[in-house]
Motif scaffolding. Structure first.
Motif, PDB file in Angstrom:
ATOM      1  N   ASP A 289       0.826  -1.217   0.000  1.00 33.49           N
ATOM      2  CA  ASP A 289       0.000   0.000   0.000  1.00 33.49           C
ATOM      3  C   ASP A 289       0.862   1.270   0.000  1.00 33.49           C
ATOM      4  N   GLN A 290       2.166   1.079  -0.156  1.00 31.91           N
ATOM      5  CA  GLN A 290       3.132   2.171  -0.284  1.00 31.91           C
ATOM      6  C   GLN A 290       3.323   2.965   1.009  1.00 31.91           C
ATOM      7  N   THR A 291       2.921   2.373   2.124  1.00 33.94           N
ATOM      8  CA  THR A 291       3.151   3.043   3.402  1.00 33.94           C
ATOM      9  C   THR A 291       4.148   2.246   4.251  1.00 33.94           C
ATOM     10  N   ILE A 292       4.766   2.969   5.177  1.00 31.07           N
ATOM     11  CA  ILE A 292       5.599   2.357   6.212  1.00 31.07           C
ATOM     12  C   ILE A 292       4.964   2.764   7.529  1.00 31.07           C
ATOM     13  N   ARG A 293       4.596   1.787   8.342  1.00 37.84           N
ATOM     14  CA  ARG A 293       3.902   2.092   9.594  1.00 37.84           C
ATOM     15  C   ARG A 293       4.742   1.682  10.791  1.00 37.84           C
ATOM     16  N   LEU A 294       4.566   2.443  11.848  1.00 40.52           N
ATOM     17  CA  LEU A 294       5.296   2.211  13.078  1.00 40.52           C
ATOM     18  C   LEU A 294       4.271   1.875  14.148  1.00 40.52           C
ATOM     19  N   TRP A 295       4.485   0.735  14.828  1.00 38.74           N
ATOM     20  CA  TRP A 295       3.507   0.238  15.795  1.00 38.74           C
ATOM     21  C   TRP A 295       4.130   0.233  17.182  1.00 38.74           C
ATOM     22  N   ARG A 296       3.318   0.545  18.180  1.00 36.69           N
ATOM     23  CA  ARG A 296       3.839   0.589  19.542  1.00 36.69           C
ATOM     24  C   ARG A 296       2.948  -0.241  20.463  1.00 36.69           C
TER      25      ARG A 296
END
Lengths: 469, 200
Positions: free
Chosen positions: A305-312
């Motif tokens: 989806d062309q995103t980079i996500r950061l999860w916490r």
């Protein structure tokens, strides 16, 4: 190369206006998109590992201690290159019947190197090579590297790599392999929708300790937490799942939904990063870092989806309820091993096609990404300047969200900015993998200097330096 | 695969298929110029539109001819894939209208610094439940991967609404790993080889 401006102008004028708007509404055309407050960096090509493969290379894994990198190649081999001379040392072949998609070095080994390979032939392999004293190795590499240059075929060296174990069990292509931080567990994942966890019983035998069939489609990637035996997997079903052992049983402890397409890469934040810390840090910033520490390393993911996500992770041991309602019976909660992860932020969107790979530097804390568009992008986290008026959105992403609204105090938060970018890093080819590793060649300027390795469809592994301008 | 999925397909005579040689230089191609949706079809391949008369008046300046050494247009893509044979009929994908010229789009680089263009092909399966849609799509993708220079990204999709699992099949065809693994599958490759026999 013709004048790009002219070509671009021509295209603009020959498109219907609506289409042109869509085509050119791209971050590139907004010079302000790159933050001016961060120090400028430049990605420069340092070397290409030689000789390059004549077929697609999928992934390069730097050795945990030695100046070596192993490259998984679609010609059914793994190419082992020296990071001091940037030349081929040996080629591990003859074990797999199809493309080798992934490989990983076992950490914490003594006197030997252990490499796991995952192949489209549905099997994983374990390879071993005895290692001598590191200093001797270094001399050895130069000699062998030189010899490797003379002949096209790198014969004679393969025998030192012993094919030790073959791990059978998956029904279809293995996409990714990963060792746990301590080296005790090996995780593999496959198009067969499953994630397997293997434990090394002794040198030549592995036991399947878990078959996790949580995903609804191909599992593309696996990665382990740097301190805990917590496993993450990303899938064609757009989700990320986390697993850990609970009373001898491995179970799914969290499902991370947010990506709108296949998750191609997951990786955890390296432990012990201190880049945002300083002695004279404002108390609100200290508070943010303290809260973050409780959640532990964050998780990074990249997607089609062309995103980079950061999860916490939300810390488990939240303080007792402040109100006097007595003790709430929370038996289920306290015994549950389920974890609560949420999307903290997304990195600036710079890719125009699938993002195949992301890597997080254990030294600088910077993130690098690459993908089908051939770009390499480097991102840096920094404190957001909060001198201006606060927006309503901010508290959502900060540690003070649980504070009563009446308490007005300064809010600290961070942001990710793009600090360097290279277009067409492998000419016109797709780039399948990118990673950070320590620089080991003669030209290195400090013990901690890092390089970026990119691995492409052109069969090349390229070495990049990140320099401050 | 024992049952033929579509035993009575509609077949176009070869004279009706798009080609680079129209009846006269001024006549527009049959697949364009007469349809209701002409205005919606993007002017793909703009600098080198095969249907644009190559007269000085049409191209405002001459430089575009010199700048791009090897132009590839929709017709060329069509020529590469329309000759692929259907896996269950001895007929070409062009004559079965699985491949149609207006459904081929060339998207130029997304930024001036990029040289990467995208070829988008929308396939129309002969029947909405055709189980061979994936194989046909794979054949088209493999054919283009082999024939086109590497600066092209190839997006082969099933035309929305033309197939019961269009989205699912399109997604598979867009997955690089799946395609790479499929190409290593001997059974599948034998099938593809047969389909691609008709190509050059």
């Amino acid at each position: 190369m013709p004048s790009a401006a002219t070509e671009n102008h021509f295209r603009r004028s020959s498109y219907p206006s609506i289409l042109a708007d869509i085509l050119y509404a791209h971050p590139h055309h907004h010079p302000a998109a790159m933050s001016s407050s961060s120090p400028p960096y430049r990605l420069s090509p340092l070397a290409t590992l030689t000789p390059a493969s004549t077929s697609r290379t999928w992934l390069s894994a730097p050795h945990p201690t030695l100046p070596l990198v192993a490259t998984a190649t679609s010609d059914k081999s793994v190419r082992v290159y020296s990071l001091t001379t940037f030349t081929l040392i040996s080629s591990i072949a003859g074990g797999h019947k199809r493309s080798i998609r992934s490989c990983a070095w076992k950490p914490n080994t003594r006197g030997e190197s252990v490499l796991a390979t995952g192949s489209f032939d549905a099997s994983a392999g374990i390879w071993r090579r005895a290692e001598n004293d590191a200093a001797v190795e270094e001399v050895d590499f130069t000699r062998r590297g030189a010899r490797g240059d003379d002949s096209d075929e790198e014969g004679g060296d393969e025998d030192e790599w012993q094919f030790s174990v073959i791990l059978d069990g998956h029904d279809s292509e293995i996409k990714s392999v990963a060792w746990s931080a301590g080296g005790q567990f090996l995780a593999t994942c496959s198009r067969d929708k499953s994630v397997w966890v293997w434990e090394e019983i002794d040198e030549d035998s592995f036991e399947t300790i878990a078959v996790l069939q949580e995903h609804e489609a191909d599992v593309k990637c696996v990665a382990w937490h740097p301190m805990e035996d917590l496993l993450a997997s990303g899938s064609y079903d757009d989700t990320i799942r986390l697993y850990r052992e609970d009373l001898d049983d491995w179970t799914c402890v969290a499902v991370l939904s947010g990506h709108k397409a296949t998750v191609w890469c997951v990786t955890f934040e390296p432990s012990g990063l201190k880049v945002l810390e300083s002695d004279d840090m404002a108390p609100e910033r200290r508070e943010v870092l303290e809260a973050r520490k409780k959640g532990g390393p964050r998780l990074l993911s990249s997607s089609d989806d062309q995103t980079i996500r950061l999860w916490r992770r939300k810390p488990k041991d939240t303080p007792a309820p402040p109100t006097g309602q007595g003790r709430m019976p929370s038996i289920i909660r306290s015994n549950s091993i389920e974890e609560d992860w949420f999307e903290e932020t997304q990195l600036p969107q710079r890719h125009s096609r699938t993002i195949y790979s992301v890597s997080w530097s254990p030294i600088s804390g910077m993130i690098v990404s690459t993908g089908s568009d051939g770009k390499i992008v480097v991102y840096k986290e920094q404190w957001r300047d909060n001198s201006g008026p606060r927006t309503a959105m901010e508290p959502l992403n900060t540690a003070v969200q649980d504070q009563p609204e009446a308490v007005v105090k300064p809010v600290a938060s961070t942001e990710w900015v793009v600090v360097a970018e290279v277009e067409a890093s492998h000419d016109v080819y797709e780039v399948n993998h990118v990673c950070w590793t320590k620089r080991r060649d003669k030209g290195r300027r400090s013990e901690d200097e890092e390089i970026i390795l990119s691995t492409g469809d052109d069969g090349e592994v390229k070495v990049w330096t990140l320099e401050t301008e | 695969m024992d049952d033929i999925q579509n035993s009575n397909p509609t077949v176009l005579p070869s004279s009706d298929l798009p080609s680079r040689r129209p009846a006269s230089p001024t006549t527009h191609h049959p697949s364009r110029g007469t349809g209701l949706f002409d205005s919606l079809v993007p002017a793909y391949g703009y600098p080198y539109d095969p249907f644009l008369p190559k007269s000085p008046s049409a191209s405002s300046d001459d430089e575009d001819d010199d700048e791009i050494p090897d132009p590839i247009d929709a017709q060329e893509i069509y020529d590469l894939i329309s000759t692929i044979t259907d896996p269950e009929h001895p007929l070409s994908l062009g004559s079965l209208s699985v491949v149609n010229l207006p459904d081929i789009t060339i998207i130029p680089p997304s930024s001036p610094a990029s040289r990467i263009s995208t070829v988008q092909v929308l396939l129309t399966p002969t029947v909405t439940h055709c189980g061979l849609a994936t194989v046909i799509g794979l054949g088209v993708r493999v054919r283009l991967e082999r024939a086109l220079p590497p600066r092209f990204r190839i997006d082969v999709r099933i035309k929305p609404g033309t197939h019961s699992t269009a989205e699912q099949v399109s997604r598979q065809l867009g997955d690089k790993e799946r395609v790479a693994a499929a190409v290593e599958n001997a059974t599948l490759m034998a099938m593809l080889k047969k389909m691609l026999e008709g190509c050059d």
